[in-house]
Design a protein around this motif. Structure first.
Motif, mmCIF file in Angstrom:
data_model
loop_
_atom_site.group_PDB
_atom_site.id
_atom_site.type_symbol
_atom_site.label_atom_id
_atom_site.label_comp_id
_atom_site.label_asym_id
_atom_site.label_seq_id
_atom_site.Cartn_x
_atom_site.Cartn_y
_atom_site.Cartn_z
ATOM 1 N N ASP B 153 0.813 -1.276 0.116
ATOM 2 C CA ASP B 153 0.026 0.000 0.060
ATOM 3 C C ASP B 153 0.926 1.192 0.057
ATOM 4 N N CYS B 154 2.035 1.022 0.543
ATOM 5 C CA CYS B 154 2.982 2.277 0.375
ATOM 6 C C CYS B 154 4.629 1.804 0.338
ATOM 7 N N LEU B 155 5.172 2.401 -0.439
ATOM 8 C CA LEU B 155 6.563 1.928 -0.673
ATOM 9 C C LEU B 155 7.174 3.256 -0.620
ATOM 10 N N LEU B 156 8.465 2.893 0.332
ATOM 11 C CA LEU B 156 9.308 4.001 0.570
ATOM 12 C C LEU B 156 10.819 3.467 0.008
ATOM 13 N N ALA B 157 11.103 4.161 -1.131
ATOM 14 C CA ALA B 157 12.455 3.577 -1.679
ATOM 15 C C ALA B 157 13.539 4.538 -1.741
ATOM 16 N N ASP B 158 14.731 4.265 -1.045
ATOM 17 C CA ASP B 158 15.636 5.232 -0.923
ATOM 18 C C ASP B 158 16.725 4.965 -1.832
ATOM 19 N N GLU B 159 16.963 6.132 -2.874
ATOM 20 C CA GLU B 159 17.691 6.295 -4.178
ATOM 21 C C GLU B 159 17.531 5.031 -4.833
ATOM 22 N N PRO B 160 16.407 4.639 -5.615
ATOM 23 C CA PRO B 160 16.336 3.444 -6.138
ATOM 24 C C PRO B 160 16.930 3.636 -7.464
ATOM 25 N N LEU B 161 17.343 5.055 -7.934
ATOM 26 C CA LEU B 161 17.736 4.894 -9.321
ATOM 27 C C LEU B 161 19.354 5.404 -9.319
ATOM 28 N N LEU B 162 20.162 5.077 -7.909
ATOM 29 C CA LEU B 162 21.268 5.657 -7.754
ATOM 30 C C LEU B 162 22.341 4.818 -8.417
ATOM 31 N N GLY B 163 23.364 5.086 -9.485
ATOM 32 C CA GLY B 163 24.317 4.340 -9.971
ATOM 33 C C GLY B 163 23.870 3.396 -10.734
ATOM 34 N N ILE B 164 22.514 3.553 -11.608
ATOM 35 C CA ILE B 164 22.347 2.483 -12.509
ATOM 36 C C ILE B 164 22.215 3.013 -13.979
ATOM 37 N N ALA B 165 22.362 2.168 -14.986
ATOM 38 C CA ALA B 165 22.126 2.593 -16.351
ATOM 39 C C ALA B 165 20.975 3.092 -16.711
ATOM 40 N N PRO B 166 20.879 3.986 -17.925
ATOM 41 C CA PRO B 166 19.376 4.711 -18.271
ATOM 42 C C PRO B 166 18.625 3.491 -18.621
ATOM 43 N N ALA B 167 18.856 2.317 -19.005
ATOM 44 C CA ALA B 167 17.995 1.534 -19.558
ATOM 45 C C ALA B 167 17.580 0.854 -18.094
ATOM 46 N N ASP B 168 18.259 0.601 -17.253
ATOM 47 C CA ASP B 168 17.695 -0.024 -16.011
ATOM 48 C C ASP B 168 16.827 1.042 -15.198
ATOM 49 N N ALA B 169 17.178 2.211 -15.396
ATOM 50 C CA ALA B 169 16.535 3.246 -14.533
ATOM 51 C C ALA B 169 15.043 3.346 -15.166
ATOM 52 N N GLU B 170 14.962 3.329 -16.439
ATOM 53 C CA GLU B 170 13.792 3.412 -17.108
ATOM 54 C C GLU B 170 12.903 2.151 -16.561
ATOM 55 N N LEU B 171 13.398 0.935 -16.869
ATOM 56 C CA LEU B 171 12.551 -0.009 -16.017
ATOM 57 C C LEU B 171 12.029 0.015 -14.586
ATOM 58 N N VAL B 172 13.116 0.502 -13.874
ATOM 59 C CA VAL B 172 12.726 0.738 -12.403
ATOM 60 C C VAL B 172 11.463 1.883 -12.370
ATOM 61 N N SER B 173 11.773 2.932 -13.009
ATOM 62 C CA SER B 173 10.896 4.122 -13.142
ATOM 63 C C SER B 173 9.548 3.644 -13.398
ATOM 64 N N GLN B 174 9.328 2.775 -14.507
ATOM 65 C CA GLN B 174 8.185 2.157 -14.961
ATOM 66 C C GLN B 174 7.412 1.397 -13.969
ATOM 67 N N SER B 175 8.220 0.588 -13.437
ATOM 68 C CA SER B 175 7.695 -0.184 -12.352
ATOM 69 C C SER B 175 7.196 0.715 -11.197
ATOM 70 N N LEU B 176 7.779 1.580 -10.824
ATOM 71 C CA LEU B 176 7.157 2.571 -9.749
ATOM 72 C C LEU B 176 6.138 3.118 -10.476
ATOM 73 N N ARG B 177 5.942 3.572 -11.447
ATOM 74 C CA ARG B 177 4.892 4.356 -12.181
ATOM 75 C C ARG B 177 3.528 3.289 -12.050
ATOM 76 N N ASP B 178 3.784 1.916 -12.209
ATOM 77 C CA ASP B 178 2.803 1.111 -12.233
ATOM 78 C C ASP B 178 2.155 0.734 -11.125
ATOM 79 N N LEU B 179 3.392 0.687 -10.039
ATOM 80 C CA LEU B 179 2.695 0.535 -8.692
ATOM 81 C C LEU B 179 1.820 1.406 -8.199
ATOM 82 N N ALA B 180 2.343 2.775 -8.336
ATOM 83 C CA ALA B 180 1.315 4.053 -8.163
ATOM 84 C C ALA B 180 0.016 3.959 -9.007
ATOM 85 N N GLY B 181 0.025 3.444 -10.119
ATOM 86 C CA GLY B 181 -1.253 3.210 -10.891
ATOM 87 C C GLY B 181 -2.210 2.392 -10.156
ATOM 88 N N ARG B 182 -1.587 1.414 -9.656
ATOM 89 C CA ARG B 182 -2.429 0.615 -9.052
ATOM 90 C C ARG B 182 -2.691 1.010 -7.468
#
Lengths: 101, 247
Positions: B153-182
């Motif tokens: 119901d609530c996700l607290l993510a500390d620096e989830p995009l730190l030090g990762i490649a743009p392609a990985d960052a995109e996957l992580v961002s999309q997953s966070l958006r999906d979670l918020a969308g739900r």
């Protein structure tokens, strides 16, 4: 009717295995150190308790270092449950030693 | 209509020995929205997230989760009620395989289908590997997979995009958006300004031990003090680019 507490989640098997193995290794280390310091003697009850407490403390500290605690806390498992699991091997070993002696 | 916050960490104070880190910091997490927590290194973002997650004790302040008021919150308690916390340091135990981590989450909460999550985050070839052998990007994807499996119901993510490649960052961002969308309330911290401005619905700036709600990314870009003191020259260029884009 008395209120029922929510069931405590059990530790997933791969993590439980890790805790038990680490606890045994730590117990062996603590016992080895005790052997070097005091020789081969059956310890008095307080000394055996100290060995168990030291083993649980070191195993629990190592679990925190390995991020095990934060993952299992995210599953709703409190640290005292992990400490309880870590106490099983040293308690069993100490009881076995006393029984055999 | 914006939902009521599911998590509120109010008036949090924390000092380490003689150094005060937080004096009166507040953090809210609202269902269906992504809140980005920004601030300089050492501003206390991780400390605030840890306290809100019940992973560190505050000197004072209160955490309210799902209307339960807690002066000494504990992560296991909050987690069993629907919170998930991804620390800046690894979430995964290095001696256990990724597959075992995901199975443990599935067995405990039985929320999302394992196969779908694994395929979505491209983790198929990593399941049998111990997490100590994963690269930073792989590890971050795996940690997000844990959160997605959990469907908190609530996700607290500390620096989830730190030090990762743009392609990985995109996957992580999309997953966070999906979670918020739900409907999950998501809070992320970090310094990746362009991506966080793109990802977040609202921004909170942490400075001098306290927090300032900046509103939407567009409103934050128009905040001169934030732009001057946090973003600096490079960030101002990003802001200028955004100002040229239509709202």
């Amino acid at each position: 009717m008395p209120a029922r507490l929510p069931p405590l989640p059990s530790i997933p098997v791969p993590f439980l295995r890790q805790i038990l193995v680490r606890s045994i290794l730590v117990w062996l280390g603590v016992r080895g150190a005790a052997f070097l310091l005091f020789g081969l003697t059956v310890p008095a009850l307080p000394a055996a308790g100290l060995v168990v407490a030291l083993t649980v403390g070191l195993t629990t500290w190592d679990g925190r270092r390995l991020s095990e605690h934060v993952f299992l806390a995210n599953l709703g498992i409190p640290v005292w449950v992990l400490a309880l699991a870590a106490a099983v091997p040293p308690l069993s070993c100490e009881l076995t030693i006393r029984f055999l002696a | 209509m914006i939902a009521r916050p599911i998590l509120r960490a109010e008036a949090i104070g924390k000092r380490f020995r003689q150094r005060p880190v937080l004096s009166s910091a507040t953090l809210w997490a609202t269902p269906g929205r992504i809140t980005a927590l920004l601030g300089r290194n050492g501003a206390g973002k991780s400390t605030l997230l840890k306290i809100a997650a019940g992973w560190m004790r505050a000197d004072y302040g209160v955490v309210i989760f799902k209307d339960e008021r807690l002066t000494r919150p504990r992560l296991p308690h909050l987690a069993s009620r629907g919170l998930c916390y991804l620390p800046e340091r690894s979430l995964l135990c290095p001696t256990v395989t990724l597959g075992d981590h995901l199975l443990a989450v599935q067995q405990r909460f039985s929320q999302a289908a394992l196969d779908q999550v694994v395929s979505r985050l491209r983790l198929e070839t990593l399941l049998a590997r111990k997490s100590s052998t994963l690269s930073t990007g792989e590890r971050r994807r795996a940690e997000i997979a844990v959160a997605v499996m959990r469907r908190p119901d609530c996700l607290l993510a500390d620096e989830p995009l730190l030090g990762i490649a743009p392609a990985d960052a995109e996957l992580v961002s999309q997953s966070l958006r999906d979670l918020a969308g739900r409907g999950t309330a998501v809070v992320v911290s970090g310094h990746e300004v362009p991506r966080l401005l793109e990802l977040a619905d609202e921004l909170v700036w942490q400075t001098a031990g306290t927090t300032h709600f900046l509103g939407t990314p567009q409103e934050a870009c128009n905040n001169d003090q934030f732009a001057r003191e946090y973003l600096g020259a490079a960030g101002l260029r990003v802001v200028a680019d955004r100002r040229q884009q239509p709202c």
